[in-house]
Design a protein around this motif. Structure first.
Motif, PDB file in Angstrom:
ATOM      1  N   PHE A  61      12.364 -25.638  -1.930  1.00  0.00           N
ATOM      2  CA  PHE A  61      12.875 -24.268  -1.893  1.00  0.00           C
ATOM      3  C   PHE A  61      13.564 -24.173  -3.040  1.00  0.00           C
ATOM      4  O   PHE A  61      13.878 -22.878  -3.444  1.00  0.00           O
ATOM      5  CB  PHE A  61      14.173 -24.635  -0.572  1.00  0.00           C
ATOM      6  CG  PHE A  61      13.362 -24.703   0.663  1.00  0.00           C
ATOM      7  CD1 PHE A  61      12.368 -23.933   0.950  1.00  0.00           C
ATOM      8  CD2 PHE A  61      13.951 -25.708   1.641  1.00  0.00           C
ATOM      9  CE1 PHE A  61      11.907 -24.167   2.304  1.00  0.00           C
ATOM     10  CE2 PHE A  61      13.326 -25.894   2.865  1.00  0.00           C
ATOM     11  CZ  PHE A  61      12.307 -24.961   3.157  1.00  0.00           C
ATOM     12  N   ILE A  62      14.067 -25.282  -3.879  1.00  0.00           N
ATOM     13  CA  ILE A  62      14.591 -24.799  -5.348  1.00  0.00           C
ATOM     14  C   ILE A  62      13.882 -25.723  -6.061  1.00  0.00           C
ATOM     15  O   ILE A  62      13.114 -26.714  -5.874  1.00  0.00           O
ATOM     16  CB  ILE A  62      16.028 -25.245  -5.211  1.00  0.00           C
ATOM     17  CG1 ILE A  62      16.341 -26.678  -4.912  1.00  0.00           C
ATOM     18  CG2 ILE A  62      16.944 -24.386  -4.243  1.00  0.00           C
ATOM     19  CD1 ILE A  62      17.885 -27.370  -5.297  1.00  0.00           C
ATOM     20  N   CYS A  63      14.132 -25.508  -7.388  1.00  0.00           N
ATOM     21  CA  CYS A  63      13.346 -26.333  -8.535  1.00  0.00           C
ATOM     22  C   CYS A  63      14.519 -26.768  -9.367  1.00  0.00           C
ATOM     23  O   CYS A  63      15.508 -26.257  -9.571  1.00  0.00           O
ATOM     24  CB  CYS A  63      12.196 -25.882  -9.037  1.00  0.00           C
ATOM     25  SG  CYS A  63      12.646 -24.083 -10.117  1.00  0.00           S
ATOM     26  N   CYS A  64      14.242 -27.756 -10.078  1.00  0.00           N
ATOM     27  CA  CYS A  64      15.283 -28.372 -10.952  1.00  0.00           C
ATOM     28  C   CYS A  64      14.598 -28.617 -12.449  1.00  0.00           C
ATOM     29  O   CYS A  64      13.578 -29.272 -12.369  1.00  0.00           O
ATOM     30  CB  CYS A  64      15.686 -29.857 -10.216  1.00  0.00           C
ATOM     31  SG  CYS A  64      16.931 -30.949 -11.346  1.00  0.00           S
ATOM     32  N   ARG A  65      15.382 -28.294 -13.499  1.00  0.00           N
ATOM     33  CA  ARG A  65      15.009 -28.552 -14.729  1.00  0.00           C
ATOM     34  C   ARG A  65      16.355 -29.224 -15.540  1.00  0.00           C
ATOM     35  O   ARG A  65      17.258 -28.860 -15.284  1.00  0.00           O
ATOM     36  CB  ARG A  65      14.479 -27.426 -15.412  1.00  0.00           C
ATOM     37  CG  ARG A  65      15.621 -26.523 -15.868  1.00  0.00           C
ATOM     38  CD  ARG A  65      15.099 -25.456 -16.856  1.00  0.00           C
ATOM     39  NE  ARG A  65      16.089 -24.245 -17.296  1.00  0.00           N
ATOM     40  CZ  ARG A  65      17.043 -24.681 -18.195  1.00  0.00           C
ATOM     41  NH1 ARG A  65      16.810 -25.582 -19.071  1.00  0.00           N
ATOM     42  NH2 ARG A  65      17.961 -23.730 -18.476  1.00  0.00           N
ATOM     43  N   ARG A  66      15.899 -30.082 -16.217  1.00  0.00           N
ATOM     44  CA  ARG A  66      16.804 -30.831 -17.221  1.00  0.00           C
ATOM     45  C   ARG A  66      16.931 -30.482 -18.566  1.00  0.00           C
ATOM     46  O   ARG A  66      15.911 -29.895 -18.881  1.00  0.00           O
ATOM     47  CB  ARG A  66      16.481 -32.266 -17.366  1.00  0.00           C
ATOM     48  CG  ARG A  66      16.642 -32.997 -15.898  1.00  0.00           C
ATOM     49  CD  ARG A  66      16.257 -34.572 -16.101  1.00  0.00           C
ATOM     50  NE  ARG A  66      15.971 -35.401 -14.711  1.00  0.00           N
ATOM     51  CZ  ARG A  66      17.015 -35.981 -14.315  1.00  0.00           C
ATOM     52  NH1 ARG A  66      18.284 -36.052 -14.738  1.00  0.00           N
ATOM     53  NH2 ARG A  66      16.809 -36.567 -12.978  1.00  0.00           N
ATOM     54  N   ALA A  67      18.338 -30.028 -18.694  1.00  0.00           N
ATOM     55  CA  ALA A  67      18.562 -29.408 -20.342  1.00  0.00           C
ATOM     56  C   ALA A  67      19.718 -29.700 -20.900  1.00  0.00           C
ATOM     57  O   ALA A  67      20.696 -30.141 -19.736  1.00  0.00           O
ATOM     58  CB  ALA A  67      18.196 -27.915 -20.321  1.00  0.00           C
ATOM     59  N   LYS A  83       9.322 -20.212  -2.268  1.00  0.00           N
ATOM     60  CA  LYS A  83       9.349 -20.640  -0.740  1.00  0.00           C
ATOM     61  C   LYS A  83      10.705 -20.601  -0.346  1.00  0.00           C
ATOM     62  O   LYS A  83      11.126 -20.261   0.893  1.00  0.00           O
ATOM     63  CB  LYS A  83       8.833 -21.936  -0.759  1.00  0.00           C
ATOM     64  CG  LYS A  83       8.884 -22.537   0.334  1.00  0.00           C
ATOM     65  CD  LYS A  83       8.226 -24.126   0.261  1.00  0.00           C
ATOM     66  CE  LYS A  83       8.242 -24.931   1.461  1.00  0.00           C
ATOM     67  NZ  LYS A  83       7.586 -26.007   1.545  1.00  0.00           N
ATOM     68  N   GLY A  84      11.583 -20.787  -1.354  1.00  0.00           N
ATOM     69  CA  GLY A  84      13.033 -20.792  -1.005  1.00  0.00           C
ATOM     70  C   GLY A  84      13.608 -19.542  -0.704  1.00  0.00           C
ATOM     71  O   GLY A  84      14.403 -19.354   0.119  1.00  0.00           O
ATOM     72  N   ARG A  85      13.341 -18.412  -1.592  1.00  0.00           N
ATOM     73  CA  ARG A  85      13.677 -17.053  -1.142  1.00  0.00           C
ATOM     74  C   ARG A  85      13.199 -16.484   0.297  1.00  0.00           C
ATOM     75  O   ARG A  85      13.890 -16.080   1.153  1.00  0.00           O
ATOM     76  CB  ARG A  85      12.956 -16.233  -1.983  1.00  0.00           C
ATOM     77  CG  ARG A  85      13.624 -16.112  -3.349  1.00  0.00           C
ATOM     78  CD  ARG A  85      13.350 -14.825  -4.240  1.00  0.00           C
ATOM     79  NE  ARG A  85      13.502 -15.404  -5.644  1.00  0.00           N
ATOM     80  CZ  ARG A  85      14.648 -15.158  -6.181  1.00  0.00           C
ATOM     81  NH1 ARG A  85      15.768 -14.833  -5.444  1.00  0.00           N
ATOM     82  NH2 ARG A  85      14.878 -15.388  -7.282  1.00  0.00           N
ATOM     83  N   LYS A  86      11.952 -17.177   0.725  1.00  0.00           N
ATOM     84  CA  LYS A  86      11.524 -16.695   2.100  1.00  0.00           C
ATOM     85  C   LYS A  86      12.284 -17.610   3.218  1.00  0.00           C
ATOM     86  O   LYS A  86      12.742 -17.334   4.284  1.00  0.00           O
ATOM     87  CB  LYS A  86      10.035 -17.251   2.274  1.00  0.00           C
ATOM     88  CG  LYS A  86       9.080 -16.249   1.538  1.00  0.00           C
ATOM     89  CD  LYS A  86       7.701 -16.415   1.544  1.00  0.00           C
ATOM     90  CE  LYS A  86       6.841 -15.605   0.718  1.00  0.00           C
ATOM     91  NZ  LYS A  86       5.422 -16.265   0.617  1.00  0.00           N
ATOM     92  N   ARG A  87      12.737 -18.985   2.816  1.00  0.00           N
ATOM     93  CA  ARG A  87      13.394 -19.626   3.652  1.00  0.00           C
ATOM     94  C   ARG A  87      14.988 -19.138   3.793  1.00  0.00           C
ATOM     95  O   ARG A  87      15.371 -18.925   4.995  1.00  0.00           O
ATOM     96  CB  ARG A  87      13.603 -21.185   3.120  1.00  0.00           C
ATOM     97  CG  ARG A  87      14.578 -21.986   3.748  1.00  0.00           C
ATOM     98  CD  ARG A  87      14.031 -22.241   5.375  1.00  0.00           C
ATOM     99  NE  ARG A  87      14.977 -23.055   6.014  1.00  0.00           N
ATOM    100  CZ  ARG A  87      15.907 -22.716   6.697  1.00  0.00           C
ATOM    101  NH1 ARG A  87      15.851 -21.388   7.172  1.00  0.00           N
ATOM    102  NH2 ARG A  87      16.702 -23.337   7.634  1.00  0.00           N
ATOM    103  N   GLN A  88      15.454 -18.844   2.724  1.00  0.00           N
ATOM    104  CA  GLN A  88      16.675 -18.035   2.687  1.00  0.00           C
ATOM    105  C   GLN A  88      16.789 -16.771   3.655  1.00  0.00           C
ATOM    106  O   GLN A  88      17.852 -16.700   4.529  1.00  0.00           O
ATOM    107  CB  GLN A  88      17.199 -17.781   1.321  1.00  0.00           C
ATOM    108  CG  GLN A  88      18.466 -17.165   1.135  1.00  0.00           C
ATOM    109  CD  GLN A  88      19.541 -18.270   1.621  1.00  0.00           C
ATOM    110  OE1 GLN A  88      19.491 -19.376   2.060  1.00  0.00           O
ATOM    111  NE2 GLN A  88      20.824 -17.852   1.617  1.00  0.00           N
ATOM    112  N   GLN A  89      15.770 -15.760   3.643  1.00  0.00           N
ATOM    113  CA  GLN A  89      15.555 -14.822   4.288  1.00  0.00           C
ATOM    114  C   GLN A  89      15.893 -15.194   5.860  1.00  0.00           C
ATOM    115  O   GLN A  89      16.477 -14.599   6.787  1.00  0.00           O
ATOM    116  CB  GLN A  89      14.571 -13.971   4.147  1.00  0.00           C
ATOM    117  CG  GLN A  89      14.773 -13.340   2.898  1.00  0.00           C
ATOM    118  CD  GLN A  89      15.888 -12.270   2.613  1.00  0.00           C
ATOM    119  OE1 GLN A  89      16.036 -11.546   3.602  1.00  0.00           O
ATOM    120  NE2 GLN A  89      16.613 -12.540   1.703  1.00  0.00           N
TER     121      GLN A  89
END
Length: 111
Positions: A61-67, A83-89
């Motif tokens: 539903f979310i993705c993570c990046r390290r910086a 997929k997360g946007r659809k789940r949020q709706q």
């Protein structure tokens, strides 16, 4: 003010709130905690938030990046996936339906 003693109630709502904050733009854990506190989720800590973020990431539903952050150490930055946007709706629709029914019962309000 929301009291964190109502853990089961909060747990169900927190995931949707976290996803909503992330959907507004890429962010990181401390910023999410700060925003949640501004809205009245007092007493939340990293031990509550990071398992939610981990579960959302694991489910796609979310993705993570390290910086590297501007202030020094490496941070995990989170953004929402399609997929997360659809789940949020779906969450928002279900939340509205459930809260309307609960308010009608608890406070005698009708839709």
């Amino acid at each position: 003010m929301i009291f964190m003693d109502d853990t089961q109630l909060i747990k169900g709502i927190l995931e949707g709130c976290v996803m909503e904050l992330i959907s507004r733009g890429e962010t990181y854990g401390y910023e999410i905690l700060s925003q949640l506190e501004q809205y009245g989720f007092d007493g939340l800590g990293e031990g509550t938030l990071y398992p939610v973020l981990s579960r959302l990431d694991k489910n796609g539903f979310i993705c993570c990046r390290r910086a590297k952050s501007p202030l020094g150490p490496v941070r995990k930055y989170y953004s929402i996936t399609e997929k997360g946007r659809k789940r949020q709706q779906v969450f928002l629709q279900n939340y509205r339906k459930v809260t309307a029914a609960a308010e009608a019962i608890l406070f005698g309000e009708e839709e």
